[in-house]
Write an enzyme that holds these catalytic residues in place. Structure first.
Site, PDB file in Angstrom:
ATOM      1  NE  ARG A 117      -4.165  -1.880   1.727  1.00 22.64           N
ATOM      2  CZ  ARG A 117      -4.211  -2.941   2.532  1.00 22.64           C
ATOM      3  NH1 ARG A 117      -3.377  -3.034   3.544  1.00 22.64           N
ATOM      4  NH2 ARG A 117      -5.084  -3.883   2.327  1.00 22.64           N
ATOM      5  CE  LYS A 139       0.420  14.008 -14.774  1.00 19.18           C
ATOM      6  NZ  LYS A 139       0.136  14.462 -16.141  1.00 19.18           N
ATOM      7  CD  GLU A 181       8.017  15.472 -23.271  1.00 19.87           C
ATOM      8  OE1 GLU A 181       7.603  16.495 -22.686  1.00 19.87           O
ATOM      9  OE2 GLU A 181       7.289  14.489 -23.519  1.00 19.87           O
ATOM     10  CE  LYS A 223       6.610  17.404 -14.616  1.00 23.83           C
ATOM     11  NZ  LYS A 223       6.547  16.155 -15.288  1.00 23.83           N
ATOM     12  CD  GLU A 233      -2.740  16.605 -16.093  1.00 22.58           C
ATOM     13  OE1 GLU A 233      -1.693  15.968 -15.895  1.00 22.58           O
ATOM     14  OE2 GLU A 233      -3.509  16.390 -17.038  1.00 22.58           O
ATOM     15  NE  ARG A 237       1.881  17.125 -13.267  1.00 22.49           N
ATOM     16  CZ  ARG A 237       2.493  16.306 -12.431  1.00 22.49           C
ATOM     17  NH1 ARG A 237       2.239  16.382 -11.138  1.00 22.49           N
ATOM     18  NH2 ARG A 237       3.349  15.414 -12.870  1.00 22.49           N
ATOM     19  CG  ASN A 241      -1.078  16.840 -20.343  1.00 19.84           C
ATOM     20  OD1 ASN A 241      -0.134  16.093 -20.090  1.00 19.84           O
ATOM     21  ND2 ASN A 241      -2.122  16.979 -19.538  1.00 19.84           N
ATOM     22  CG  HIS A 244       1.794  15.015 -23.841  1.00 21.36           C
ATOM     23  ND1 HIS A 244       2.660  16.049 -24.120  1.00 21.36           N
ATOM     24  CD2 HIS A 244       2.497  14.145 -23.073  1.00 21.36           C
ATOM     25  CE1 HIS A 244       3.829  15.804 -23.533  1.00 21.36           C
ATOM     26  NE2 HIS A 244       3.758  14.658 -22.889  1.00 21.36           N
ATOM     27  CG  HIS A 248      -0.724  10.398 -24.852  1.00 21.21           C
ATOM     28  ND1 HIS A 248      -1.282  10.709 -23.633  1.00 21.21           N
ATOM     29  CD2 HIS A 248       0.620  10.375 -24.652  1.00 21.21           C
ATOM     30  CE1 HIS A 248      -0.308  10.882 -22.751  1.00 21.21           C
ATOM     31  NE2 HIS A 248       0.844  10.704 -23.333  1.00 21.21           N
ATOM     32  CG  HIS A 261       6.331  10.089 -24.493  1.00 22.99           C
ATOM     33  ND1 HIS A 261       4.971  10.096 -24.703  1.00 22.99           N
ATOM     34  CD2 HIS A 261       6.596  11.144 -23.672  1.00 22.99           C
ATOM     35  CE1 HIS A 261       4.440  11.111 -24.020  1.00 22.99           C
ATOM     36  NE2 HIS A 261       5.403  11.751 -23.391  1.00 22.99           N
TER      37      HIS A 261
END
Ligand code: GLY
Length: 361
Positions: A117, A139, A181, A223, A233, A237, A241, A244, A248, A261
């Site tokens: 956990r 993330k 990036e 960042k 986000e 934030r 993206n 993206h 994606h 990526h």
């Protein structure tokens, strides 16, 4: 060299950008920690494992090999790693060190988020993409068949240790994928970083130490500030993206096998620039400057055989689609973007078609 701080409601943590940062690893392992589990890949371990072995001298640790690759960023691999941790005596006092590129940072972080956990993780990103983006901000997660990063958790690390020197051994294609990036970071939040990328292109491509360190540090500064303002986000934030949404879609459409990526993000940024112009948010000349800068660090692999229409169809299963409305991050000018939802699908298709044409010889 600089130390940046990410401040979130649950934890503040340092991001070191300095030569041989990994040698400081023991400073960030909690005093009463049990076994340390290093999650890495064979190639990263072959190149840089000795640094970590030295840093962990006298500390009980195990090295767990992850096969690497976007296709292995799956829940089943996380389960295998967790079983290995149990077999090697892992418990609630264990600490995970994610030592590798963005995929390792995501998988190792997610393993730590779920094991017993939740146990702590320390991120040591070794690719440019991971140093400027994936390794910072908490993330973590894996891919589902239906889309990228659709299964995961926010799990902030105890520290992020970035050594820009390790980038010298990065394959050219991976390095360039990371540079996209960095360009993204410039476009969304730092005109100075964008200008550095334009003016110092030769030195950056030649990986000259000083300029590489400056580029990484400036990216991390952005960042860290963005994540500190909006960890989950829910607002700011989302600007990270940029590129993206269609990026994606391209990765999923090509089954994560044709594009790195960063390359897919480069395509997505080009499309978002066209969309910004078509939507009336971005001046054509400014848009051309952004797309020329992206092209100057290319080319990205051809999109031959990929239909813009198929990419647009995929947008519904992206995380950036909220209650059926697709969100795009669109540039307003270099250094500033805005998040826009509910754009006419015909406009999105037109932007995607323009970008597909540009990168398909
Ligand atoms: N890579 C985007 C983010 O960290 O939010």
């Amino acid at each position: 060299m600089p130390v940046f701080t990410v401040t979130t409601p649950l934890r503040s943590y340092p991001v070191l950008v300095e030569r041989d940062a990994a040698s400081k690893l023991r400073d960030y392992i909690p005093e009463r920690a049990g076994k340390v589990f290093v999650v890495t890949t064979v190639d990263v371990w072959d190149f840089h494992g000795a640094r970590l072995t030295a840093a962990l001298w006298g500390i009980s640790h195990e090295v767990l090999m992850f096969p690497g690759g976007e296709e292995n960023k799956r829940l089943s691999e996380v389960e295998k790693l967790a079983e290995q941790m149990v077999a090697a005596g892992g418990d609630r006092t264990s600490v995970v060190v994610a030592f590798g590129g963005g995929i390792v940072n995501d998988v190792g972080g997610f393993l730590a988020a779920c094991f017993m956990r939740g146990v702590p993780v320390i991120q040591i990103p070794t690719t440019l993409l991971a140093q400027v983006d994936a390794g910072v901000g908490g993330k973590t997660g894996v891919n589902l068949v239906s889309g990228k990063n659709l299964f995961g958790a926010f799990h902030q690390p105890l520290a992020v240790l970035i050594d820009p020197e390790v980038l010298s051994t990065l394959p050219e294609r991976e390095y360039r994928a990371g540079l996209y990036e960095v360009l993204k970071t410039g476009v969304i939040r730092s005109a100075e970083l964008f200008e550095l990328m334009v003016k110092q292109r030769q030195a950056i491509l030649a990986r000259e130490d000083g300029v590489v360190e400056e580029m990484v540090a400036r990216s991390v500064a952005v960042k860290a500030a963005v994540v500190s303002a909006d960890e989950r986000e829910s607002g700011l934030r989302r600007i990270l993206n940029f590129g993206h949404t269609l990026g994606h879609a391209l990765e999923a459409e090509t089954r994560y096998s044709r594009f790195l990526h960063g390359e897919a993000v480069a395509f997505g940024m080009r499309a978002a620039v066209h969309l910004g112009c078509l939507h009336g948010d971005l001046d054509e000349a400014e848009g051309r400057r952004i797309n020329e800068a992206i092209a100057s660090y290319g080319p990205i692999p051809s999109l031959k055989g990929v239909e813009a229409r198929a990419l647009v169809r995929r947008l519904q299963s992206d995380k950036k689609t909220v209650q059926g409305r697709v969100h795009f991050v669109l540039p307003v000018r270099i250094g500033e973007v805005k998040v826009v939802a509910g754009i006419d699908e015909a406009l999105i298709l037109e932007a995607a078609e323009r970008a597909v044409k540009e990168v398909t010889p």
